[in-house]
Design an enzyme around this catalytic site. Structure first.
Site, mmCIF file in Angstrom:
data_model
loop_
_atom_site.group_PDB
_atom_site.id
_atom_site.type_symbol
_atom_site.label_atom_id
_atom_site.label_comp_id
_atom_site.label_asym_id
_atom_site.label_seq_id
_atom_site.Cartn_x
_atom_site.Cartn_y
_atom_site.Cartn_z
ATOM 1 N N HIS A 159 -8.525 7.993 1.435
ATOM 2 C CA HIS A 159 -7.955 9.340 1.349
ATOM 3 C C HIS A 159 -9.042 10.295 0.899
ATOM 4 O O HIS A 159 -9.894 9.940 0.078
ATOM 5 C CB HIS A 159 -6.751 9.387 0.402
ATOM 6 N N HIS A 176 -6.362 2.889 -0.052
ATOM 7 C CA HIS A 176 -6.167 3.317 1.341
ATOM 8 C C HIS A 176 -6.966 4.611 1.421
ATOM 9 O O HIS A 176 -6.680 5.552 0.666
ATOM 10 C CB HIS A 176 -4.677 3.541 1.624
ATOM 11 N N ASP A 195 -0.748 15.799 -3.210
ATOM 12 C CA ASP A 195 -0.964 14.836 -4.281
ATOM 13 C C ASP A 195 0.192 14.929 -5.276
ATOM 14 O O ASP A 195 0.624 16.024 -5.653
ATOM 15 C CB ASP A 195 -2.307 15.113 -4.977
ATOM 16 N N CYS A 209 0.483 3.506 3.055
ATOM 17 C CA CYS A 209 1.094 2.917 4.268
ATOM 18 C C CYS A 209 2.606 3.103 4.225
ATOM 19 O O CYS A 209 3.232 3.395 5.251
ATOM 20 C CB CYS A 209 0.749 1.433 4.393
ATOM 21 N N ASN A 250 -12.954 9.116 -3.471
ATOM 22 C CA ASN A 250 -13.396 8.090 -4.412
ATOM 23 C C ASN A 250 -13.532 6.760 -3.678
ATOM 24 O O ASN A 250 -12.637 6.362 -2.932
ATOM 25 C CB ASN A 250 -12.378 7.960 -5.548
ATOM 26 N N CYS A 295 0.868 -1.181 0.000
ATOM 27 C CA CYS A 295 0.000 0.000 0.000
ATOM 28 C C CYS A 295 0.902 1.227 0.000
ATOM 29 O O CYS A 295 1.682 1.448 0.935
ATOM 30 C CB CYS A 295 -0.924 0.012 1.215
ATOM 31 N N HIS A 340 -9.547 13.880 -0.883
ATOM 32 C CA HIS A 340 -8.908 14.946 -1.657
ATOM 33 C C HIS A 340 -9.402 16.290 -1.116
ATOM 34 O O HIS A 340 -10.618 16.473 -0.924
ATOM 35 C CB HIS A 340 -9.290 14.858 -3.134
HETATM 36 P P1 AMP Z 1 -7.979 8.030 -6.276
HETATM 37 O O1 AMP Z 1 -7.697 6.670 -5.638
HETATM 38 O O2 AMP Z 1 -8.733 7.923 -7.547
HETATM 39 O O3 AMP Z 1 -8.622 8.994 -5.325
HETATM 40 O O4 AMP Z 1 -6.576 8.640 -6.722
HETATM 41 C C1 AMP Z 1 -5.394 8.462 -5.970
HETATM 42 C C2 AMP Z 1 -4.661 9.774 -5.877
HETATM 43 O O5 AMP Z 1 -3.444 9.527 -5.197
HETATM 44 C C3 AMP Z 1 -4.310 10.408 -7.224
HETATM 45 O O6 AMP Z 1 -4.754 11.766 -7.251
HETATM 46 C C4 AMP Z 1 -2.780 10.297 -7.295
HETATM 47 O O7 AMP Z 1 -2.182 11.366 -7.971
HETATM 48 C C5 AMP Z 1 -2.405 10.246 -5.816
HETATM 49 N N1 AMP Z 1 -1.157 9.548 -5.535
HETATM 50 C C6 AMP Z 1 -0.796 8.302 -5.949
HETATM 51 N N2 AMP Z 1 0.411 7.973 -5.478
HETATM 52 C C7 AMP Z 1 0.836 9.030 -4.742
HETATM 53 C C8 AMP Z 1 2.014 9.315 -3.984
HETATM 54 N N3 AMP Z 1 3.011 8.433 -3.907
HETATM 55 N N4 AMP Z 1 2.101 10.501 -3.349
HETATM 56 C C9 AMP Z 1 1.107 11.392 -3.441
HETATM 57 N N5 AMP Z 1 -0.043 11.195 -4.115
HETATM 58 C C10 AMP Z 1 -0.166 10.032 -4.774
#
Ligand code: AMP
Length: 113
Positions: A100, A98, A30, A7, A87, A4, A102
């Site tokens: 999150h 995981h 992000d 994580c 989402n 993850c 936005h």
């Molecule tokens: P979602 O699961 O559709 O809400 O999208 C996942 C979000 O996590 C996207 O906006 C990615 O740009 C962001 N994301 C993915 N990996 C990383 C990371 N290592 N650091 C920061 N943001 C990330």
């Protein structure tokens, strides 16, 4: 949780741009920002999505939203306005499993969601 990405950021195994943190939550920037300010609020506890918060005490759910407001304040978007979005699952296009939230702002965001 193994494999993850969030994580791993929480555990310090990979680098993330940590914007704010407390004992239960982190805000990171992000990696692919969709607006001038694009933060992700993440619980330290691994749950796959909002659906995983079913067993959380009400106070922890409230704390997550308080933390979101503090993040918006620190990002300087509290007065201009911001969007809060999470989402959940396939149709929403969830990519990282995981939870999150936005927190997006710093410019006009259009009228979707
Ligand atoms: P979602 O699961 O559709 O809400 O999208 C996942 C979000 O996590 C996207 O906006 C990615 O740009 C962001 N994301 C993915 N990996 C990383 C990371 N290592 N650091 C920061 N943001 C990330």
């Amino acid at each position: 949780m193994d494999d993850c990405v969030f994580c791993k950021i929480i555990e310090g195994e990979i680098l993330g741009e940590v914007f704010m943190e407390n004992q239960d939550f982190l805000a990171i920037r992000d990696i692919n920002p969709k607006a001038p300010q694009h933060l992700l609020v993440i619980p330290r506890e691994h749950v796959a999505s909002l659906e995983g918060t079913e067993g959380w005490p009400d106070e922890k759910v409230a704390e997550m939203f308080r933390f979101v407001r503090m993040v918006a304040d620190k990002a300087g978007i509290r007065d201009s306005g911001y969007r809060v979005l999470s989402n959940v699952g396939e149709d929403a296009g969830q990519v990282v499993f995981h939870l999150h939230v936005h927190v997006v702002g710093g410019a006009g965001l259009g009228d979707f969601a």
